[in-house]
Design a protein around this motif. Structure first.
Motif, PDB file in Angstrom:
ATOM      1  N   VAL A  23       5.048   7.601  -0.854  1.00 30.78           N
ATOM      2  CA  VAL A  23       6.347   6.951  -0.629  1.00 30.78           C
ATOM      3  C   VAL A  23       6.138   5.477  -0.275  1.00 30.78           C
ATOM      4  O   VAL A  23       6.827   4.581  -0.785  1.00 30.78           O
ATOM      5  CB  VAL A  23       7.129   7.675   0.478  1.00 30.78           C
ATOM      6  CG1 VAL A  23       8.335   6.851   0.928  1.00 30.78           C
ATOM      7  CG2 VAL A  23       7.589   9.038  -0.012  1.00 30.78           C
ATOM      8  N   SER A  24       5.148   5.249   0.614  1.00 40.45           N
ATOM      9  CA  SER A  24       4.874   3.860   0.992  1.00 40.45           C
ATOM     10  C   SER A  24       4.466   3.035  -0.219  1.00 40.45           C
ATOM     11  O   SER A  24       4.929   1.897  -0.408  1.00 40.45           O
ATOM     12  CB  SER A  24       3.758   3.820   2.048  1.00 40.45           C
ATOM     13  OG  SER A  24       4.144   4.529   3.199  1.00 40.45           O
ATOM     14  N   HIS A  25       3.605   3.656  -1.042  1.00 38.22           N
ATOM     15  CA  HIS A  25       3.143   2.935  -2.238  1.00 38.22           C
ATOM     16  C   HIS A  25       4.280   2.704  -3.224  1.00 38.22           C
ATOM     17  O   HIS A  25       4.438   1.597  -3.778  1.00 38.22           O
ATOM     18  CB  HIS A  25       2.003   3.724  -2.893  1.00 38.22           C
ATOM     19  CG  HIS A  25       1.486   3.084  -4.143  1.00 38.22           C
ATOM     20  ND1 HIS A  25       0.710   1.943  -4.130  1.00 38.22           N
ATOM     21  CD2 HIS A  25       1.646   3.413  -5.453  1.00 38.22           C
ATOM     22  CE1 HIS A  25       0.409   1.588  -5.363  1.00 38.22           C
ATOM     23  NE2 HIS A  25       0.957   2.478  -6.191  1.00 38.22           N
ATOM     24  N   GLU A  26       5.077   3.779  -3.463  1.00 34.92           N
ATOM     25  CA  GLU A  26       6.168   3.667  -4.428  1.00 34.92           C
ATOM     26  C   GLU A  26       7.226   2.663  -3.966  1.00 34.92           C
ATOM     27  O   GLU A  26       7.816   1.944  -4.779  1.00 34.92           O
ATOM     28  CB  GLU A  26       6.798   5.036  -4.675  1.00 34.92           C
ATOM     29  CG  GLU A  26       5.884   6.034  -5.339  1.00 34.92           C
ATOM     30  CD  GLU A  26       5.523   5.637  -6.765  1.00 34.92           C
ATOM     31  OE1 GLU A  26       6.287   4.868  -7.396  1.00 34.92           O
ATOM     32  OE2 GLU A  26       4.474   6.085  -7.252  1.00 34.92           O
ATOM     33  N   LEU A  27       7.490   2.618  -2.669  1.00 38.15           N
ATOM     34  CA  LEU A  27       8.463   1.662  -2.157  1.00 38.15           C
ATOM     35  C   LEU A  27       7.907   0.243  -2.141  1.00 38.15           C
ATOM     36  O   LEU A  27       8.634  -0.742  -2.350  1.00 38.15           O
ATOM     37  CB  LEU A  27       8.900   2.056  -0.737  1.00 38.15           C
ATOM     38  CG  LEU A  27       9.728   3.337  -0.607  1.00 38.15           C
ATOM     39  CD1 LEU A  27       9.969   3.658   0.868  1.00 38.15           C
ATOM     40  CD2 LEU A  27      11.062   3.208  -1.327  1.00 38.15           C
ATOM     41  N   LYS A  28       6.613   0.173  -1.890  1.00 44.01           N
ATOM     42  CA  LYS A  28       5.994  -1.147  -1.783  1.00 44.01           C
ATOM     43  C   LYS A  28       5.977  -1.868  -3.123  1.00 44.01           C
ATOM     44  O   LYS A  28       6.156  -3.099  -3.193  1.00 44.01           O
ATOM     45  CB  LYS A  28       4.572  -0.982  -1.247  1.00 44.01           C
ATOM     46  CG  LYS A  28       3.863  -2.314  -0.993  1.00 44.01           C
ATOM     47  CD  LYS A  28       2.479  -2.052  -0.397  1.00 44.01           C
ATOM     48  CE  LYS A  28       1.758  -3.374  -0.122  1.00 44.01           C
ATOM     49  NZ  LYS A  28       0.411  -3.151   0.451  1.00 44.01           N
ATOM     50  N   THR A  29       5.770  -1.102  -4.230  1.00 42.92           N
ATOM     51  CA  THR A  29       5.652  -1.731  -5.552  1.00 42.92           C
ATOM     52  C   THR A  29       6.932  -2.462  -5.959  1.00 42.92           C
ATOM     53  O   THR A  29       6.896  -3.664  -6.274  1.00 42.92           O
ATOM     54  CB  THR A  29       5.272  -0.676  -6.604  1.00 42.92           C
ATOM     55  OG1 THR A  29       4.023  -0.086  -6.225  1.00 42.92           O
ATOM     56  CG2 THR A  29       5.148  -1.312  -7.978  1.00 42.92           C
ATOM     57  N   PRO A  30       8.115  -1.814  -5.964  1.00 45.09           N
ATOM     58  CA  PRO A  30       9.322  -2.568  -6.329  1.00 45.09           C
ATOM     59  C   PRO A  30       9.684  -3.646  -5.299  1.00 45.09           C
ATOM     60  O   PRO A  30      10.173  -4.726  -5.660  1.00 45.09           O
ATOM     61  CB  PRO A  30      10.403  -1.509  -6.430  1.00 45.09           C
ATOM     62  CG  PRO A  30       9.906  -0.375  -5.622  1.00 45.09           C
ATOM     63  CD  PRO A  30       8.423  -0.407  -5.752  1.00 45.09           C
ATOM     64  N   LEU A  31       9.426  -3.378  -4.037  1.00 40.56           N
ATOM     65  CA  LEU A  31       9.730  -4.377  -3.024  1.00 40.56           C
ATOM     66  C   LEU A  31       8.855  -5.618  -3.204  1.00 40.56           C
ATOM     67  O   LEU A  31       9.314  -6.771  -3.043  1.00 40.56           O
ATOM     68  CB  LEU A  31       9.521  -3.794  -1.622  1.00 40.56           C
ATOM     69  CG  LEU A  31      10.604  -2.835  -1.117  1.00 40.56           C
ATOM     70  CD1 LEU A  31      10.208  -2.231   0.220  1.00 40.56           C
ATOM     71  CD2 LEU A  31      11.948  -3.543  -1.005  1.00 40.56           C
ATOM     72  N   ALA A  32       7.573  -5.367  -3.546  1.00 43.13           N
ATOM     73  CA  ALA A  32       6.678  -6.507  -3.780  1.00 43.13           C
ATOM     74  C   ALA A  32       7.146  -7.330  -4.972  1.00 43.13           C
ATOM     75  O   ALA A  32       7.103  -8.584  -4.971  1.00 43.13           O
ATOM     76  CB  ALA A  32       5.257  -6.002  -3.993  1.00 43.13           C
ATOM     77  N   ALA A  33       7.600  -6.610  -6.024  1.00 48.72           N
ATOM     78  CA  ALA A  33       8.097  -7.318  -7.217  1.00 48.72           C
ATOM     79  C   ALA A  33       9.340  -8.122  -6.879  1.00 48.72           C
ATOM     80  O   ALA A  33       9.473  -9.298  -7.274  1.00 48.72           O
ATOM     81  CB  ALA A  33       8.385  -6.299  -8.320  1.00 48.72           C
ATOM     82  N   VAL A  34      10.292  -7.527  -6.160  1.00 50.80           N
ATOM     83  CA  VAL A  34      11.518  -8.222  -5.778  1.00 50.80           C
ATOM     84  C   VAL A  34      11.191  -9.450  -4.931  1.00 50.80           C
ATOM     85  O   VAL A  34      11.711 -10.568  -5.149  1.00 50.80           O
ATOM     86  CB  VAL A  34      12.468  -7.268  -5.031  1.00 50.80           C
ATOM     87  CG1 VAL A  34      13.636  -8.042  -4.424  1.00 50.80           C
ATOM     88  CG2 VAL A  34      12.972  -6.189  -5.963  1.00 50.80           C
ATOM     89  N   LYS A  35      10.309  -9.219  -3.961  1.00 56.20           N
ATOM     90  CA  LYS A  35       9.951 -10.330  -3.074  1.00 56.20           C
ATOM     91  C   LYS A  35       9.249 -11.454  -3.824  1.00 56.20           C
ATOM     92  O   LYS A  35       9.532 -12.644  -3.646  1.00 56.20           O
ATOM     93  CB  LYS A  35       9.061  -9.806  -1.947  1.00 56.20           C
ATOM     94  CG  LYS A  35       8.669 -10.894  -0.954  1.00 56.20           C
ATOM     95  CD  LYS A  35       7.779 -10.321   0.154  1.00 56.20           C
ATOM     96  CE  LYS A  35       7.382 -11.428   1.133  1.00 56.20           C
ATOM     97  NZ  LYS A  35       6.491 -10.925   2.203  1.00 56.20           N
ATOM     98  N   GLY A  36       8.320 -11.047  -4.722  1.00 54.30           N
ATOM     99  CA  GLY A  36       7.558 -12.053  -5.469  1.00 54.30           C
ATOM    100  C   GLY A  36       8.432 -12.910  -6.370  1.00 54.30           C
ATOM    101  O   GLY A  36       8.334 -14.152  -6.369  1.00 54.30           O
ATOM    102  N   PHE A  37       9.278 -12.261  -7.130  1.00 53.81           N
ATOM    103  CA  PHE A  37      10.132 -13.025  -8.038  1.00 53.81           C
ATOM    104  C   PHE A  37      11.185 -13.806  -7.270  1.00 53.81           C
ATOM    105  O   PHE A  37      11.580 -14.927  -7.684  1.00 53.81           O
ATOM    106  CB  PHE A  37      10.794 -12.094  -9.054  1.00 53.81           C
ATOM    107  CG  PHE A  37       9.840 -11.614 -10.113  1.00 53.81           C
ATOM    108  CD1 PHE A  37       9.445 -12.507 -11.123  1.00 53.81           C
ATOM    109  CD2 PHE A  37       9.339 -10.319 -10.126  1.00 53.81           C
ATOM    110  CE1 PHE A  37       8.563 -12.082 -12.110  1.00 53.81           C
ATOM    111  CE2 PHE A  37       8.468  -9.903 -11.104  1.00 53.81           C
ATOM    112  CZ  PHE A  37       8.064 -10.785 -12.112  1.00 53.81           C
ATOM    113  N   ALA A  38      11.654 -13.293  -6.161  1.00 52.69           N
ATOM    114  CA  ALA A  38      12.612 -14.044  -5.342  1.00 52.69           C
ATOM    115  C   ALA A  38      11.959 -15.297  -4.777  1.00 52.69           C
ATOM    116  O   ALA A  38      12.568 -16.391  -4.744  1.00 52.69           O
ATOM    117  CB  ALA A  38      13.138 -13.155  -4.220  1.00 52.69           C
TER     118      ALA A  38
END
Length: 602
Positions: free
Chosen positions: A373-388
């Protein structure tokens, strides 16, 4: 008991016989004594008459022999007894049966001696001449003079002896008759005494042989009857106690056999005294083969024998986790508890075996779930944060780049939303917090609508959807959840099937009875099969395919937008419908998911 009855009968007969014999002897002696006394008294009276009528002469004995002999002979005719006249010094002056000159001096005769002392003397002697017993009675002529002359009468006791013999004859005959009667009566009495004892003994033996329903039939209220009542009371008590013991044993055996933990009891010498069913299953040992034998004879790994040995030596609680590989791989939590009697005497150890394989597996799955769950949540959050951050850093000034980055942020946010939704959905399903609304569903139209909905997605990959459903099939299910099951499996098949492939959904009844080939046969289950011509699943991954976040091809799954929870959700929903789901697959050929659901929900 028959020998006892015989002995008792003999004793009773002997007692009766001795009593009768003693009475006969006493009666015979009394009769003889009384008869002799009567004869003596009669002879004394006769002698008194003789002395009154007779002229007693004195002088030279030679001149008196003929006188007294004649008198004696005359008197014998009258008295029918032998008559003897004796002088004071013991010389026989006359005798009715013998010549007095040839007769011995009678001064030492018993009757003469007694007569000198008391006036009258008596004795009984056997006469060799007559070969019979004679009663001799002597009396002094002058009672005042101890040296006075004497007269003696002798009377045969033949009549008395004949009377005694007659008494003995009658006594013996009566004794024999009495013996026979006594034997019969004694046997009856002995039987009356011993027969109840035989019944009591028989009942006691049956009770000893654990026949606690045996009872004594009590007819009398005597001591034997009271003994029978006591035996019956004892049997009642034993029956109640043994019933309680058997009931407790059955309860204990039932508890031990149905425990989810293994129990092994070992005494202080190392012998196994108890082994429950779960311990047999875990250790792969039969209780029948091992109970009563030393624990070292069990074919188990060295570590188990060592911990038992340590427990017997140290006599304290030991705990350890150990992996067993026979008869199957298990992780067991071992607790070795010492057993003390009265808190003092050491009696052995109790080995408790708890299978913690499932617990450890759940702990591992929970840990993996949190990590996934941590990994799955971290991946989209990292993408959102990075592109933002990129947009905030100045990329927002480029419209084309901004639009591209915002689309990625939107897709990742949407994926994050689906992931969180699936996690919450799975959590509710596992906690059984989702109420199911069961209703009849007409399967041909139901499946057709789902195929129509999934058609657009399949068309994008040029995948052909094929539907094979018998007409008139119904099933009782929750329509929304059944649609979710079928759509998830169809989406999964489309996702893992290459362009131009084929996905087939087949619905058929599972018919029962001998008319399985007939269309109108009854059916109690529905089988739904969803097959694809996709990449397939390796054999090693099949047992874990329904686990949460488990992916066969992790890179492709994530690229397809899947959360890794779809098959886990499907499995739980099928189980909520009291159904089952299985999978068959071959790498490079395709996969088939088979669902079986009951037609009616109870």
């Amino acid at each position: 008991m028959n020998s006892f009855r015989l002995r008792l009968t003999i004793i009773m007969i002997a007692m009766v016989g001795l009593s009768v014999l003693a009475a006969g002897l006493l009666m015979g002696k009394t009769f003889k004594d009384n008869h002799v006394e009567a004869l003596q008294d009669n002879m004394v009276r006769e002698m008194n008459i003789i002395l009154r009528q007779m002229d007693w002469r004195h002088g030279d004995p030679d001149s008196l022999f003929s006188y007294y002999t004649e008198q004696a002979q005359e008197l014998k005719k009258i008295t029918d007894a032998r008559v003897t006249f004796i002088s004071g010094d013991g010389i026989v002056l006359g005798d009715s049966d013998h010549d007095p000159r040839t007769m011995d001096n009678h001064s030492q005769r018993t009757e003469v001696q007694e007569a000198k002392k008391s006036g009258v003397g008596r004795t009984i002697r056997h006469s060799d001449t007559l070969d019979q017993n004679l009663l001799y009675v002597a009396k002094r002529v002058d009672l005042d003079n101890p040296d006075s002359d004497m007269i003696r009468l002798a009377l045969s006791l033949k009549t008395v002896d004949q009377s005694i013999e007659h008494i003995w004859t009658v006594l013996i005959i009566g004794l024999i008759i009495l013996f026979v009667v006594a034997a019969l009566v004694s046997y009856r009495i002995a039987s009356g005494l011993t027969r109840p004892l035989e019944k009591i003994t028989e009942v006691a033996k049956r009770i000893k042989n654990m026949d606690y329903q045996a009872r004594v039939t009590v007819k009398n209220k005597d001591e034997i009857g009271e003994l029978g009542l006591a035996i019956n009371a004892m049997a009642d008590s034993l029956q109640v106690q043994m019933s309680r013991i058997h009931q407790n044993e059955n309860h204990l055996e039932s508890v031990l056999d149905n425990m989810i933990d293994g129990i092994v009891m070992i005494d202080r010498t190392g012998r196994i005294v108890l082994l429950n069913r779960f311990a047999e299953e875990v250790l792969g040992i039969s209780a029948r083969d091992l109970v009563g034998r030393h624990y070292a004879e069990a074919k188990q790994q060295y570590e188990l024998a060592q911990i038992i040995q340590d427990g017997l030596e140290r006599k304290e609680h030991l705990r350890e986790e150990m992996t067993f590989y026979f008869p199957e791989e298990r992780l067991l939590d071992l607790n070795l508890v010492p057993i003390f009697e009265n808190d003092e005497e050491f009696n052995g150890v109790l080995l408790v075996l708890q299978d913690v394989s499932a617990i450890r597996r759940l702990e591992r799955m929970r840990s993996e779930f949190v990590a996934n769950v941590s990994h799955e949540l971290k991946t989209p959050l990292a993408a959102v944060k990075g592109f933002a951050e990129t947009l905030l850093g100045g990329a927002v000034n480029d419209p084309e780049t901004t639009r591209s980055f915002l689309q990625i942020i939107f897709d990742e946010s949407d994926r994050l939303n689906r992931l969180i939704g699936d996690i919450l959905e799975l959590s509710k399903i596992e906690a059984r917090r989702i109420p199911l609304q069961f209703s009849p569903i007409e399967l041909p139209s139901f499946i057709a609508k789902i195929v129509e909905l999934m058609g657009a997605e399949a068309a994008r990959k040029h995948i052909v959807l094929i539907m094979n459903v018998e007409e008139g099939l119904f099933v009782e299910a929750d329509e929304d959840r059944l649609r979710q099951i079928v759509m998830n499996l169809l989406a999964n098949g489309i996702s893992y099937t290459s362009n131009g492939g084929r996905v087939t959904i087949t619905v058929e009844p599972v018919r029962t009875g001998q008319s399985m080939d007939q269309e109108d046969a009854d059916y109690d289950h529905i089988r739904i099969g969803i097959s694809d011509t996709g990449i397939g699943i390796p054999k090693k991954d099949l047992p874990r395919i329904f686990e949460r976040f488990y992916r066969v091809d992790k890179a492709r799954s994530r690229g397809s937008g899947g959360t890794g929870l779809g098959l886990s959700i499907v499995k739980h929903l099928v189980e909520l419908h009291k159904g089952s789901i299985t999978v068959e697959s071959q790498v490079g050929v395709g996969s088939t998911f088979i669902i079986e659901l009951p037609v009616l929900q109870e």
